[in-house]
Enzyme design. Structure first.
Site, PDB file in Angstrom:
ATOM      1  CG  HIS A 233      16.054   1.801  -2.147  1.00 51.48           C
ATOM      2  ND1 HIS A 233      15.568   2.957  -1.567  1.00 51.48           N
ATOM      3  CD2 HIS A 233      14.965   1.127  -2.608  1.00 51.48           C
ATOM      4  CE1 HIS A 233      14.251   2.991  -1.685  1.00 51.48           C
ATOM      5  NE2 HIS A 233      13.853   1.883  -2.313  1.00 51.48           N
TER       6      HIS A 233
ATOM      7  CB  CYS B 139      -0.942   0.003   1.199  1.00 49.60           C
ATOM      8  SG  CYS B 139      -0.108  -0.090   2.788  1.00 49.60           S
TER       9      CYS B 139
END
Length: 419
Positions: A97, A50
Site C-alpha cells: 500500500h 487533502c
C-alpha cells in the site's frame, strides 16, 4: 513486532470527514509526540494531505485497535463516525500500500507526482520527532527507491492528465524552451493558478496575469514573480505574448479576431499560440483562421488528456508489477531479519552451554582428574545438551502427527542433506 497502515482517503471518506481527521503542521508535531510515548508504538509516520490521512506504524503487538483508539481520541471523534471509512493493511499488504501511494497508483489523479514529495515530507517530520527506526525506516527508504524505479522504467508520470498540464505540455511541444517566451494568462482562478505552477516548473520566467479583478491578479503576480494587468489592457498585452492561455467565467469571448490580427501585425507576424480552456470560450473561434495564430480549445486538450489517461493506465499495469515484486522483496528481507534474531539467540544459548561445560572440565583437570576421561565426559555432556531440545521437538511432532514440521526439523538438522 507488526507493520501496519491505518487510514482514510478520497475513496472511502467525504471531504467533511477527511477535514476532521487531517493533521495541521502543529497537530502533526503534537501527534508524533504523543505516539512516541505510546507503549505499543515503536515507530510511525503520519501522511496527511487533502485526499488522505494515513498512519504507518511498527507496533510491539499486532492489532489496529490501539491506533483507532488513539486517532479518535486525538481528533475528539466517535469511533462510529470513523469505522465505516477506515481501512487498514498489515505486513506485506501494508508494504504494498505504501509503495502504491508513493508512486501515485492510489491517487485521485493516476500517477500524480506530488504525493511522493508529501510522503517524503511526512517521513522527514517523523524523523525530526525521533519516530523513525527499525523496519519502518528500511521500508520508507525502499519505497523511495521503488518510486524512482517506476518513474524511470514506466510512463506513469509522463503524460498530461489535467487540462492545465496538457496546456503546458502543448506549449512545450511547440516552443523548444519556455524560458525565452512570454506567456499571457487570462483569468485568475484555480485552473490558471495551476497552469502558472506548471509553467514555472518548466522554467517559464516571463508571465503576465490579466484579470477583471486586479487584486487577485496582483496576488498571483506576487506569488509567481510575474506581471499583471486588467482586462482593459488585453490589446496591448497580446502583442507581447508568444503564448496566451485563457480561463475565465466570461459569458462572451474576451479576445476577438480583430484584436489578435492587430497584435500579430505589431509582432511582425511572429507566431502566437492561443489555448482556450474556458467554457464558454474566451477566444473567438475565428482566430484559428489567422495564418500565424495557432488556436486550441478545451476539446482539443481533452482529447489529449483522454489519450494520456489510457497511456497512464497501461503504465500503471507495469508499475503494479514492480510494486508486487518489490514488496515481496522487502518481506523476504524482513523475514530474514527475524531469522537473524533467532540465530543470534540460538548461538548465545549454545555459547552458554559450551562455556558452562568447559568451566566444569577445566575445574576437573585442576583437581587432578584424568585428561582423557575429562574430554570424553565434556564431549558427551555437550552433545547431549545440544541435541536434547531438537530431539524432544521431533518426538513431539511425530506423536502429534505433524509430518511437515518433522520434515522442516530434518532439513534444519541437515539429516536430509546429500552431503
Amino acid at each position: 513486532m507488526s507493520l501496519l497502515v491505518l487510514g482514510i482517503n478520497h475513496k472511502t471518506a467525504p471531504v467533511e470527514l477527511r477535514e476532521k481527521v487531517a493533521f495541521s503542521p502543529q497537530q502533526l508535531e503534537q501527534a508524533l509526540g504523543q505516539l512516541s510515548e505510546h507503549p505499543q508504538v515503536r515507530s510511525c509516520v503520519i501522511v496527511s494531505t487533502c485526499n488522505r490521512t494515513e498512519i504507518y506504524a511498527e507496533l510491539n503487538q499486532p492489532g489496529v485497535g490501539v491506533l483507532v483508539e488513539w486517532l479518535t481520541r486525538f481528533h475528539q471523534l466517535s469511533s462510529d463516525s470513523l469505522m465505516a471509512s477506515i481501512y487498514y493493511h498489515e505486513e506485506q499488504s501494508a508494504v504494498k500500500h505504501l509503495m502504491r501511494v508513493a508512486c501515485g497508483l492510489d491517487s485521485l489523479v493516476l500517477g500524480e507526482p506530488q504525493i511522493l514529495g508529501q510522503v517524503k515530507q511526512a517521513y522527514a517530520s517523523a524523523g525530526k520527532a525521533g519516530m523513525i527506526s527499525g523496519s519502518l525506516e528500511k521500508l520508507f527508504h525502499k519505497t523511495f527507491a521503488v518510486a524512482k524505479r517506476i518513474r524511470t522504467e514506466t510512463e506513469i508520470g509522463g503524460n498530461a492528465v489535467s487540462v492545465a498540464f496538457a496546456a503546458c505540455t502543448l506549449a512545450r511541444q511547440i516552443f523548444e524552451s519556455l524560458s525565452d517566451v512570454t506567456t499571457l494568462l487570462v483569468g485568475a482562478g484555480e485552473t490558471i493558478e495551476l497552469v502558472a505552477r506548471h509553467l514555472k516548473e518548466h522554467q517559464c520566467s516571463q508571465i503576465i496575469f490579466a484579470n477583471r479583478t486586479q487584486s487577485r491578479a496582483q496576488a498571483l503576480a506576487e506569488q509567481f514573480d510575474a506581471k499583471m494587468s486588467g482586462l482593459e489592457a488585453l490589446p496591448e498585452q497580446l502583442c507581447q505574448a508568444d503564448i496566451v492561455i485563457s480561463s475565465t467565467a466570461a459569458p462572451m469571448p474576451l479576445i476577438e479576431k480583430a484584436m489578435v490580427e492587430k497584435a500579430l501585425k505589431q509582432r511582425r507576424h511572429q507566431p502566437m499560440l492561443l489555448i482556450d480552456i474556458a467554457v464558454p470560450r474566451d477566444i473567438d473561434e475565428n482566430v484559428g483562421s489567422l495564418a500565424d495564430a495557432y488556436l486550441y480549445s478545451v476539446d482539443d486538450l481533452q482529447s489529449i488528456v483522454e489519450h494520456n489517461r489510457e497511456q497512464r493506465k497501461l503504465a500503471a499495469i507495469q508499475a503494479e508489477a514492480i510494486v508486487t515484486e518489490e514488496s515481496a522483496d522487502f518481506m523476504r528481507w524482513l523475514r530474514s531479519r527475524e531469522a537473524v534474531d533467532s540465530i543470534k539467540q540460538y548461538r548465545t544459548q549454545s555459547e552458554h552451554i559450551k562455556q558452562a561445560e568447559l568451566e566444569q572440565s577445566i575445574q576437573a583437570l585442576a583437581n587432578g582428574a584424568d585428561a582423557e576421561s575429562v574430554l570424553r565426559q565434556l564431549s558427551n555432556r555437550l552433545t547431549n545438551k545440544l541435541i536434547h531440545p531438537p530431539t524432544q521437538a521431533m518426538q513431539q511432532a511425530a506423536q502429534n502427527g505433524e509430518p511437515d514440521k518433522l520434515a522442516v526439523m530434518r532439513v534444519c538438522l541437515g539429516l536430509d542433506s546429500d552431503n
